[in-house]
Design a protein around this motif. Sequence first.
Motif, PDB file in Angstrom:
ATOM      1  N   LEU A  32     -14.315   2.991 -50.623  1.00 43.94           N
ATOM      2  CA  LEU A  32     -12.987   2.943 -49.681  1.00 43.94           C
ATOM      3  C   LEU A  32     -12.967   4.176 -48.869  1.00 43.94           C
ATOM      4  O   LEU A  32     -12.766   5.367 -49.258  1.00 43.94           O
ATOM      5  CB  LEU A  32     -11.890   2.954 -50.735  1.00 43.94           C
ATOM      6  CG  LEU A  32     -10.395   2.713 -49.910  1.00 43.94           C
ATOM      7  CD1 LEU A  32     -10.281   1.563 -49.356  1.00 43.94           C
ATOM      8  CD2 LEU A  32      -9.198   2.979 -51.135  1.00 43.94           C
ATOM      9  N   VAL A  33     -12.768   3.933 -47.423  1.00 43.51           N
ATOM     10  CA  VAL A  33     -12.539   4.946 -46.608  1.00 43.51           C
ATOM     11  C   VAL A  33     -11.175   5.616 -46.475  1.00 43.51           C
ATOM     12  O   VAL A  33     -10.238   4.797 -46.333  1.00 43.51           O
ATOM     13  CB  VAL A  33     -12.849   4.419 -45.275  1.00 43.51           C
ATOM     14  CG1 VAL A  33     -12.737   5.408 -44.032  1.00 43.51           C
ATOM     15  CG2 VAL A  33     -14.506   4.051 -45.038  1.00 43.51           C
ATOM     16  N   PHE A  34     -11.066   6.761 -46.590  1.00 42.55           N
ATOM     17  CA  PHE A  34      -9.541   7.432 -46.492  1.00 42.55           C
ATOM     18  C   PHE A  34      -9.409   8.196 -45.121  1.00 42.55           C
ATOM     19  O   PHE A  34      -8.272   8.498 -44.778  1.00 42.55           O
ATOM     20  CB  PHE A  34      -9.362   8.098 -47.823  1.00 42.55           C
ATOM     21  CG  PHE A  34     -10.036   9.597 -48.070  1.00 42.55           C
ATOM     22  CD1 PHE A  34      -9.917  10.711 -47.314  1.00 42.55           C
ATOM     23  CD2 PHE A  34     -11.232   9.396 -48.976  1.00 42.55           C
ATOM     24  CE1 PHE A  34     -10.437  11.943 -47.570  1.00 42.55           C
ATOM     25  CE2 PHE A  34     -11.779  10.437 -49.112  1.00 42.55           C
ATOM     26  CZ  PHE A  34     -11.669  11.713 -48.341  1.00 42.55           C
ATOM     27  N   ASP A  35     -10.622   8.587 -44.504  1.00 46.99           N
ATOM     28  CA  ASP A  35     -10.410   9.339 -43.317  1.00 46.99           C
ATOM     29  C   ASP A  35     -11.707   9.126 -42.327  1.00 46.99           C
ATOM     30  O   ASP A  35     -12.988   9.063 -43.124  1.00 46.99           O
ATOM     31  CB  ASP A  35     -10.276  10.651 -43.419  1.00 46.99           C
ATOM     32  CG  ASP A  35      -9.838  11.426 -42.389  1.00 46.99           C
ATOM     33  OD1 ASP A  35      -9.306  10.670 -41.322  1.00 46.99           O
ATOM     34  OD2 ASP A  35      -9.528  12.767 -42.299  1.00 46.99           O
ATOM     35  N   CYS A  82       0.545  10.327 -51.671  1.00 45.61           N
ATOM     36  CA  CYS A  82      -0.781  11.154 -51.563  1.00 45.61           C
ATOM     37  C   CYS A  82      -2.100  10.146 -51.399  1.00 45.61           C
ATOM     38  O   CYS A  82      -2.240   8.973 -51.764  1.00 45.61           O
ATOM     39  CB  CYS A  82      -1.146  11.856 -52.963  1.00 45.61           C
ATOM     40  SG  CYS A  82       0.136  12.964 -53.175  1.00 45.61           S
ATOM     41  N   ASN A  83      -2.898  10.635 -50.310  1.00 45.18           N
ATOM     42  CA  ASN A  83      -3.821   9.520 -49.795  1.00 45.18           C
ATOM     43  C   ASN A  83      -4.899   9.874 -50.971  1.00 45.18           C
ATOM     44  O   ASN A  83      -5.828   8.893 -51.092  1.00 45.18           O
ATOM     45  CB  ASN A  83      -4.486  10.298 -48.455  1.00 45.18           C
ATOM     46  CG  ASN A  83      -3.720   9.704 -47.423  1.00 45.18           C
ATOM     47  OD1 ASN A  83      -2.722   8.658 -47.535  1.00 45.18           O
ATOM     48  ND2 ASN A  83      -3.451  10.257 -46.181  1.00 45.18           N
ATOM     49  N   ILE A  84      -5.208  11.276 -51.501  1.00 40.99           N
ATOM     50  CA  ILE A  84      -6.167  11.587 -52.359  1.00 40.99           C
ATOM     51  C   ILE A  84      -5.804  11.821 -54.007  1.00 40.99           C
ATOM     52  O   ILE A  84      -5.049  12.847 -53.999  1.00 40.99           O
ATOM     53  CB  ILE A  84      -7.313  12.737 -51.856  1.00 40.99           C
ATOM     54  CG1 ILE A  84      -7.611  12.436 -50.241  1.00 40.99           C
ATOM     55  CG2 ILE A  84      -8.397  12.973 -52.615  1.00 40.99           C
ATOM     56  CD1 ILE A  84      -8.020  13.500 -49.556  1.00 40.99           C
ATOM     57  N   ARG A 116     -14.997   8.956 -47.618  1.00 37.37           N
ATOM     58  CA  ARG A 116     -15.031   7.517 -48.787  1.00 37.37           C
ATOM     59  C   ARG A 116     -14.661   8.188 -50.241  1.00 37.37           C
ATOM     60  O   ARG A 116     -15.140   9.395 -50.647  1.00 37.37           O
ATOM     61  CB  ARG A 116     -16.231   6.856 -48.756  1.00 37.37           C
ATOM     62  CG  ARG A 116     -16.431   6.073 -47.482  1.00 37.37           C
ATOM     63  CD  ARG A 116     -17.749   5.273 -47.349  1.00 37.37           C
ATOM     64  NE  ARG A 116     -18.013   4.460 -46.789  1.00 37.37           N
ATOM     65  CZ  ARG A 116     -18.474   4.928 -45.335  1.00 37.37           C
ATOM     66  NH1 ARG A 116     -19.001   6.163 -45.247  1.00 37.37           N
ATOM     67  NH2 ARG A 116     -18.784   3.862 -44.585  1.00 37.37           N
ATOM     68  N   PHE A 117     -14.199   7.379 -50.952  1.00 37.89           N
ATOM     69  CA  PHE A 117     -14.121   7.617 -52.356  1.00 37.89           C
ATOM     70  C   PHE A 117     -15.388   7.364 -52.878  1.00 37.89           C
ATOM     71  O   PHE A 117     -15.938   6.414 -52.182  1.00 37.89           O
ATOM     72  CB  PHE A 117     -12.655   6.836 -52.996  1.00 37.89           C
ATOM     73  CG  PHE A 117     -11.390   7.602 -52.753  1.00 37.89           C
ATOM     74  CD1 PHE A 117     -10.961   8.782 -52.686  1.00 37.89           C
ATOM     75  CD2 PHE A 117     -10.606   6.669 -51.741  1.00 37.89           C
ATOM     76  CE1 PHE A 117      -9.680   9.306 -52.369  1.00 37.89           C
ATOM     77  CE2 PHE A 117      -9.262   7.054 -51.273  1.00 37.89           C
ATOM     78  CZ  PHE A 117      -9.034   8.357 -51.568  1.00 37.89           C
ATOM     79  N   PRO A 169      -3.520  15.886 -56.572  1.00 41.36           N
ATOM     80  CA  PRO A 169      -3.756  14.945 -55.367  1.00 41.36           C
ATOM     81  C   PRO A 169      -3.689  15.849 -54.144  1.00 41.36           C
ATOM     82  O   PRO A 169      -3.108  17.174 -54.034  1.00 41.36           O
ATOM     83  CB  PRO A 169      -2.323  14.148 -55.629  1.00 41.36           C
ATOM     84  CG  PRO A 169      -1.938  14.542 -57.055  1.00 41.36           C
ATOM     85  CD  PRO A 169      -2.338  15.785 -57.444  1.00 41.36           C
ATOM     86  N   ALA A 170      -3.956  15.185 -53.066  1.00 39.70           N
ATOM     87  CA  ALA A 170      -4.008  15.998 -51.829  1.00 39.70           C
ATOM     88  C   ALA A 170      -3.887  14.766 -50.756  1.00 39.70           C
ATOM     89  O   ALA A 170      -3.734  13.554 -50.971  1.00 39.70           O
ATOM     90  CB  ALA A 170      -5.304  16.494 -51.568  1.00 39.70           C
TER      91      ALA A 170
END
Length: 168
Positions: free
Chosen positions: A79-82, A145-147, A74-75, A137-138
Amino acid sequence: RPLLDLGIGLLAASVVGLAPLEASATRMEYYATVAEPSCEFKFAPSGLGYCDVALGSGPEAPFAQLINIHYTARFSDGLVFDSSYKRARPLTMHIGVGKVIKGLDQGIYGGEGVPPMLVGGKRMLQIPPKLAYGPEPAGCFSGDCNIPGNATLVYNINFVDIYKGNRK
């Protein structure tokens, strides 16, 4: 009696008909909404925050070996990103040798005051940008970019086991 049953049936159908249906829900969304236990982070000199939700009872994470973990990433705003749960199988990764972000290596293998995880353990990690992806960013695909750069990440780690490969 049949008229009463018909009335109750119509009432139930109208409630169901008015409820929004989420046909696009995923396993990741399900696992992401399950309440995570709260815990108090301890901080290593590197800035890594860690908290053991459950201590494992198996062996420590072995240096440079493959291990299996389940995780939700999560961030800092939640918020979940993976999530490995989305793929319905744990992630197999080398630990302690820089094959993953520094915060995961330190948070699982241990170091700088962080104890190594044991098989069966569950740990929350708060990973500052310098131990994650830094200012860049990644997770970028086709310019999206997701991150974002300088993101603080929070991982919930479940150390499933040490990878055994195809041994019989």
